[in-house]
Design an enzyme around this catalytic site. Structure first.
Site, short mmCIF file in Angstrom:
data_model
loop_
_atom_site.label_atom_id
_atom_site.label_comp_id
_atom_site.label_asym_id
_atom_site.label_seq_id
_atom_site.Cartn_x
_atom_site.Cartn_y
_atom_site.Cartn_z
N ARG A 1 9.07 -5.36 18.13
CA ARG A 1 8.66 -6.14 17.49
C ARG A 1 8.65 -5.86 15.80
NH1 ARG A 1 4.23 -4.03 21.15
NH2 ARG A 1 5.40 -1.84 20.44
N ASP B 1 -12.12 0.54 -2.36
CA ASP B 1 -10.68 -0.10 -2.18
C ASP B 1 -9.67 -1.30 -3.38
OD1 ASP B 1 -10.52 1.61 -0.04
OD2 ASP B 1 -9.77 0.72 1.89
N ARG C 1 1.11 -0.12 -15.51
CA ARG C 1 -0.30 0.19 -16.46
C ARG C 1 -0.57 1.42 -16.13
NH1 ARG C 1 -2.99 -4.86 -13.61
NH2 ARG C 1 -1.76 -6.41 -12.74
N HIS D 1 -4.38 5.64 -16.30
CA HIS D 1 -5.89 5.12 -16.35
C HIS D 1 -6.68 6.74 -16.08
CE1 HIS D 1 -5.12 1.15 -16.52
NE2 HIS D 1 -5.27 1.03 -17.50
N LYS E 1 -7.47 9.30 -5.96
CA LYS E 1 -7.18 8.36 -5.26
C LYS E 1 -5.85 8.40 -5.10
CE LYS E 1 -7.43 5.51 -10.62
NZ LYS E 1 -7.21 5.04 -11.29
N TYR F 1 -5.33 1.38 -4.25
CA TYR F 1 -5.61 1.94 -4.43
C TYR F 1 -6.95 2.39 -3.36
CZ TYR F 1 -4.24 0.32 -9.21
OH TYR F 1 -3.57 -0.26 -10.09
N ASP G 1 -4.34 -1.46 -22.07
CA ASP G 1 -3.05 -0.17 -22.92
C ASP G 1 -2.73 0.04 -23.82
OD1 ASP G 1 -3.80 -0.25 -19.85
OD2 ASP G 1 -2.83 -0.60 -18.88
#
Length: 191
Positions: free
Chosen positions: A23, A47, A58, A61, A71, A131, A169
């Site tokens: 499945r 979240d 990205r 940070h 995180k 996250y 960024d």
């Protein structure tokens, strides 16, 4: 779940137990009981999810104290190279990083503790990235290190000419020009 230690204490890769049959598959993506026992006690409160195309980068940070975040991240569609950089002043691993490929096929997760800068590069045509954070996002505490800082020695698997970065960024400083708000000798989890 299996916890795989990395070269930097506290930064771990998590491999879930996957149950497959005709499945499809099933796995438990998060259990507070297991996480607290095998990684560290933590209370995730938010979240987040992002969707990005190939070449998007990205990061790197972080949230400044008192709003610093841990995180727990994973890629639910596609593939990313995910990176955590130690930015704790006085740390024996300051400026070092751990990189891991997170994909929809390997189902791996990556735990990035407080005191680390976090970023990722999208290696597939499309990536959906999730996250879990242990502190709420506060725009005034937003910080970053340049994802293009060559002194870090990170191979992002993306040619600089192919990288797609946000204006924000692109403005982050290099690590050498950054005054870190994190001290290795201060417990960032103390309330």
């Amino acid at each position: 779940m299996e916890v795989i230690k990395t070269d930097i204490e506290g930064v771990v890769i998590i491999e879930p137990s996957i149950f497959k049959d005709s499945r499809g598959y099933f796995f438990e993506s998060y259990s507070k009981r297991e996480f607290d026992k095998k990684v560290r006690p933590i209370n995730f409160v938010q979240d987040n999810e992002s969707c990005s195309t190939r070449g998007v980068m990205r990061g790197l940070h972080f949230q400044r104290p008192p709003f610093t975040q841990s995180k727990l991240v994973r890629c639910v569609k596609g593939a990313v190279l995910d990176v955590a950089v130690d930015i704790r002043k006085g740390s024996p691993t300051f400026g070092r990083y751990v990189a891991v490929e997170l994909t929809e096929d390997n189902h791996r997760q990556f735990f990035v503790p407080r005191g680390f800068a976090h970023g990722f590069a999208v290696l597939s045509d499309l990536a959906v990235f999730q996250y879990k954070c242990d502190n709420y996002y506060h725009p005034e505490a937003d910080g970053g290190i340049s994802i293009q800082d060559l002194s870090l020695g990170i191979d992002w698997h993306i040619a600089p000419s192919q990288a797609i970065l946000s204006e924000k960024d692109l403005r982050h400083p290099l690590l050498k020009d950054f005054d870190t708000p994190f001290d290795y000798n201060i417990d960032l989890y103390a309330e």
